[in-house]
Write an enzyme that holds these catalytic residues in place. Structure first.
Site, PDB file in Angstrom:
ATOM      1  N   ASP A  22       0.856  -1.184   0.000  1.00 44.56           N
ATOM      2  CA  ASP A  22       0.000   0.000   0.000  1.00 44.56           C
ATOM      3  C   ASP A  22       0.894   1.237   0.000  1.00 44.56           C
ATOM      4  O   ASP A  22       1.146   1.848   1.033  1.00 44.56           O
ATOM      5  CB  ASP A  22      -0.891  -0.018   1.246  1.00 44.56           C
ATOM      6  CG  ASP A  22      -2.006   1.016   1.197  1.00 44.56           C
ATOM      7  OD1 ASP A  22      -2.220   1.597   0.114  1.00 44.56           O
ATOM      8  OD2 ASP A  22      -2.651   1.238   2.228  1.00 44.56           O
ATOM      9  N   GLU A 104      -6.361   4.694  -9.136  1.00 46.39           N
ATOM     10  CA  GLU A 104      -7.604   5.306  -8.662  1.00 46.39           C
ATOM     11  C   GLU A 104      -8.181   6.351  -9.612  1.00 46.39           C
ATOM     12  O   GLU A 104      -7.458   7.170 -10.186  1.00 46.39           O
ATOM     13  CB  GLU A 104      -7.352   5.957  -7.291  1.00 46.39           C
ATOM     14  CG  GLU A 104      -8.620   6.387  -6.586  1.00 46.39           C
ATOM     15  CD  GLU A 104      -8.602   6.031  -5.114  1.00 46.39           C
ATOM     16  OE1 GLU A 104      -9.563   6.396  -4.426  1.00 46.39           O
ATOM     17  OE2 GLU A 104      -7.660   5.380  -4.655  1.00 46.39           O
ATOM     18  N   LYS A 140      -9.560   1.713  -9.237  1.00 43.49           N
ATOM     19  CA  LYS A 140     -10.096   1.973  -7.890  1.00 43.49           C
ATOM     20  C   LYS A 140     -11.187   3.042  -7.958  1.00 43.49           C
ATOM     21  O   LYS A 140     -10.987   4.117  -8.513  1.00 43.49           O
ATOM     22  CB  LYS A 140      -8.982   2.441  -6.956  1.00 43.49           C
ATOM     23  CG  LYS A 140      -8.062   1.338  -6.499  1.00 43.49           C
ATOM     24  CD  LYS A 140      -6.989   1.851  -5.560  1.00 43.49           C
ATOM     25  CE  LYS A 140      -7.490   2.027  -4.159  1.00 43.49           C
ATOM     26  NZ  LYS A 140      -6.389   2.403  -3.226  1.00 43.49           N
ATOM     27  N   THR A 164     -13.076   0.969  -3.289  1.00 42.84           N
ATOM     28  CA  THR A 164     -12.364   1.472  -2.118  1.00 42.84           C
ATOM     29  C   THR A 164     -13.274   2.346  -1.252  1.00 42.84           C
ATOM     30  O   THR A 164     -14.447   2.509  -1.562  1.00 42.84           O
ATOM     31  CB  THR A 164     -11.110   2.238  -2.584  1.00 42.84           C
ATOM     32  OG1 THR A 164     -10.314   2.584  -1.456  1.00 42.84           O
ATOM     33  CG2 THR A 164     -11.471   3.499  -3.359  1.00 42.84           C
ATOM     34  N   PHE A 186     -11.797  -0.540   4.820  1.00 44.20           N
ATOM     35  CA  PHE A 186     -10.744   0.238   5.493  1.00 44.20           C
ATOM     36  C   PHE A 186     -10.759  -0.027   6.996  1.00 44.20           C
ATOM     37  O   PHE A 186     -11.475   0.631   7.752  1.00 44.20           O
ATOM     38  CB  PHE A 186     -10.946   1.726   5.203  1.00 44.20           C
ATOM     39  CG  PHE A 186     -10.340   2.183   3.907  1.00 44.20           C
ATOM     40  CD1 PHE A 186     -10.185   1.326   2.848  1.00 44.20           C
ATOM     41  CD2 PHE A 186      -9.933   3.497   3.752  1.00 44.20           C
ATOM     42  CE1 PHE A 186      -9.627   1.746   1.645  1.00 44.20           C
ATOM     43  CE2 PHE A 186      -9.363   3.940   2.566  1.00 44.20           C
ATOM     44  CZ  PHE A 186      -9.209   3.053   1.512  1.00 44.20           C
TER      45      PHE A 186
END
Length: 331
Positions: A22, A104, A140, A164, A186
């Site tokens: 990440d 993303e 994403k 996400t 998350f």
């Protein structure tokens, strides 16, 4: 006879869970060699400020200027450059990892289904033009109702998606029903909310609200046979990671990858598809009214989704300003 060297927690975890880095820091990815990697606007903004990536930024700006139609202003060039920068980071990451990279979509498009689809197609087209097949890229998208609908359409085109900013079971179920490839709940941000809301300074790892949430999502997916994978994300401590051993994937920041590589001890599997299939789980029929009702009644999920979109938007705006300054400083 010498005893067998103890395996690190990272080695043990890697045998039951796909490890994803990440980070936007390519050097950190090179060091830990995960199978996959994922970035977000905040991580790319942080990486873009490192001296070693100056050439990458300059190349993205040069490409954007070349591709921009005559008369397109600075903002247009910058927008193209951000897309290109995201792809360039992705291409560099894919030269290191064996699997996939997540790239993303602009968080400001989170409530615009068609704009999200167009942006995803643009990013995939750039990857494919560079010789990278779409199967190695996950787009994403924020887990809004509109984002999930965009992902459903994209999956039907063979563009795989990573949903996400996911905090609630309703978001996860809607994603699975839409056939998305991957969801990223998350963990740490859920913990943050509960610590703030309750005043508790800490939770036992097994009772961590983020761990409980991801476990519930994992069990729901496996119980009902969904193909959508679960990737726990956004960790605050090692306990959250070890409590999710066995999750399909875990995306872990470099500092925790380092800690896991140095730590030893027994790491038991906590999430198991066989046990999940045998567990008692109630199916929830998900449609838009149900989604919106569940979302509005889940203050944690609604607060954190709004906050997450705002945070990623802030990072994009900061990156736009940085690139605009560089455009203004160059002929």
């Amino acid at each position: 006879m010498l005893g067998r060297m103890a395996q690190s927690l990272l080695e043990q975890l890697s045998k039951m869970t796909v490890i994803v880095a990440d980070t936007g820091d390519i050097n950190a990815i090179r060091k830990h060699t995960p199978r996959d990697a994922t970035t977000n606007p905040s991580l790319i903004m942080a990486a873009a400020q490192m001296k070693e990536y100056t050439t990458l930024i300059d190349d993205a700006l040069a490409w954007a200027k070349k591709e921009a139609p005559a008369g397109e202003g600075v903002q247009g060039v910058v927008s193209r450059a951000i897309d290109r920068l995201s792809v360039e980071f992705g291409l560099h990451i894919l030269s290191i990892v064996a699997g996939r990279v997540s790239t993303e979509v602009d968080a400001r498009l989170s409530f615009d289904t068609q704009a999200t689809i167009r942006k995803a197609r643009t990013l995939i087209a750039q990857y494919e033009a560079a010789g990278t097949p779409r199967q190695r890229v996950l787009i994403k998208i924020a887990s809004t109702w509109e984002g999930i609908r965009a992902a459903e359409a994209l999956e039907n085109e063979g563009i795989h998606c990573n949903l996400t900013l996911l905090f609630g079971l309703h978001q996860a179920i809607a994603c699975a029903d839409a056939g998305v490839t991957l969801v990223s709940p998350f963990v740490g941000r859920i913990l943050d909310w509960y610590k703030s809301a309750t005043g508790k300074s800490s939770y036992a790892a097994s009772e961590d609200p983020g761990v409980v949430s991801v476990t519930r999502i994992y069990e729901y997916f496996k119980h009902f046979g969904y193909k959508t994978e679960v990737m726990g994300a956004s960790f605050r401590n090692l306990g959250e990671i070890t409590e999710l051993a066995g999750c399909d994937l875990l995306t872990i920041a470099p500092n925790f990858l380092e800690e896991l590589s140095q730590a030893t001890g027994d790491l038991p599997r906590k999430l198991d598809p066989v046990k999940a299939r045998a567990s008692k789980v109630e199916r929830i029929a998900m449609d838009e009214p149900t989604f919106r009702r569940m979302h509005s009644s889940d203050k944690m999920a609604s607060d954190k989704l709004e906050e997450g979109i705002a945070g990623f938007t802030k990072a994009i705006v900061s990156l736009e300003r940085m690139l605009a300054d560089r455009v203004g400083a160059r002929p």
